[in-house]
Enzyme design. Structure first.
Site, mmCIF file in Angstrom:
data_model
loop_
_atom_site.group_PDB
_atom_site.id
_atom_site.type_symbol
_atom_site.label_atom_id
_atom_site.label_comp_id
_atom_site.label_asym_id
_atom_site.label_seq_id
_atom_site.Cartn_x
_atom_site.Cartn_y
_atom_site.Cartn_z
ATOM 1 N N LYS A 73 1.642 28.574 -8.610
ATOM 2 C CA LYS A 73 2.906 28.949 -9.223
ATOM 3 C C LYS A 73 3.037 30.230 -9.728
ATOM 4 C CE LYS A 73 4.582 24.328 -9.692
ATOM 5 N NZ LYS A 73 5.492 23.280 -10.580
ATOM 6 N N ASP A 109 11.940 23.902 -10.880
ATOM 7 C CA ASP A 109 11.555 22.992 -11.659
ATOM 8 C C ASP A 109 12.342 22.721 -12.675
ATOM 9 O OD1 ASP A 109 9.096 22.237 -10.194
ATOM 10 O OD2 ASP A 109 7.976 23.769 -11.028
#
Length: 284
Positions: A73, A109
């Site tokens: 990420k 997220d």
């Protein structure tokens, strides 16, 4: 039930290492079937030193896009053409969209986490939050919580990473974050405690080292972004202490729904969301 593969079928997927445990293929393919979209969602094991080559493969293979998970990420941004402003601030990307060879990175997220808290009936604004971890997911959650005027206390095994994340959050929301030592209590009344580390991930649900939550006295809500079928030791301790608890299954679905909406360029709708929830609920 997935649509049959044809000569026109396009590919979306998820990158990570490990990725074999991922429920994303199950839930995304369920949504695609409901939507009648001729795509298939598949997992790819991608090591960090292959990140640049993987990004180039999106263009070469004309993938629709990919989700990105641990440990990539925070490593993908330099290889993309554009990064959404929120993802730039967070320094973490979990979704890539391919638009004719132009690749843009996003983070869903934080959105998925907040939506799940809301669907659970939990508060999301002006909370005192104790956040365990400082990786890509923690960055997204800390930013999303600070946006909602929460104060976020960050504890991480590597203190420098906690300090870096606190500095990042305070850059955009001054005074909204402080650091707690790993192994110490937060030192203030905590409304919400969140584990963003991998401690307790399958198959080491009970073998993982205990999280340094101190105790759960005074804590009302405890959330673990790990979505093991079995309750992690962290959540079990919180439940036994009388806290309201949740694992990360709802966050997984909602951040995935947001990513699918980015690729489709439209919200996916309640029927597709319900299909995703059913797919992960029946994972065993």
């Amino acid at each position: 039930m997935t649509l049959p593969i044809s000569g026109r079928t396009r590919v979306v997927g998820v990158w990570g290492s490990p990725v074999s445990h991922s429920l994303s293929p199950r839930m995304h393919n369920a949504a695609l079937a409901v939507l009648g979209v001729d795509w298939v969602y598949v997992p790819y094991t991608v090591q960090p030193d292959h990140a640049e080559a993987a990004v180039q493969a999106v263009r070469a293979l004309d993938l629709v896009g990919v989700n990105v998970t641990v440990p990539l990420k925070e490593r993908i941004a330099p290889y993309l053409d554009h990064v959404d402003e929120a993802a730039v601030r967070i320094g973490s990307i979990n979704t890539i969209k391919n638009d004719g060879g132009v690749l843009t990175g996003y983070s869903t997220d934080g959105e998925g986490f907040v939506r799940d808290l809301q669907d659970l009936g939990w508060p999301t604004e002006r909370l005192n939050v104790y956040l365990l971890g400082a990786g890509g997911s923690a960055r997204a959650l800390a930013y999303a919580l600070a946006e909602r005027e929460c104060h976020v206390v960050i504890a991480n095994r590597t203190a420098a990473r906690a300090e870096d994340l606190t500095e990042l959050v305070n850059r955009y929301f001054p005074g909204s974050s402080t650091v707690a030592p790993w192994g110490g209590a937060a030192g203030a009344k905590i409304d919400l405690m969140v584990n963003t580390t991998s401690l307790g991930m399958t198959p080491q649900v009970d073998d993982a080292p205990e999280l340094p939550s101190g105790n759960f006295t005074g804590v009302r809500y405890v959330y673990d972004i790990i979505y093991n079928p079995e309750e992690t030791r962290f959540l079990r301790g919180a439940r036994e202490a009388g806290c309201s608890t949740s694992n990360g299954l709802g966050m997984l679905v909602r951040q995935g729904a947001a990513a699918l909406g980015i690729w489709l360029e439209r919200p996916i709708g309640p029927e597709a969301l319900a299909a995703m929830e059913l797919a992960v609920a029946s994972r065993t």
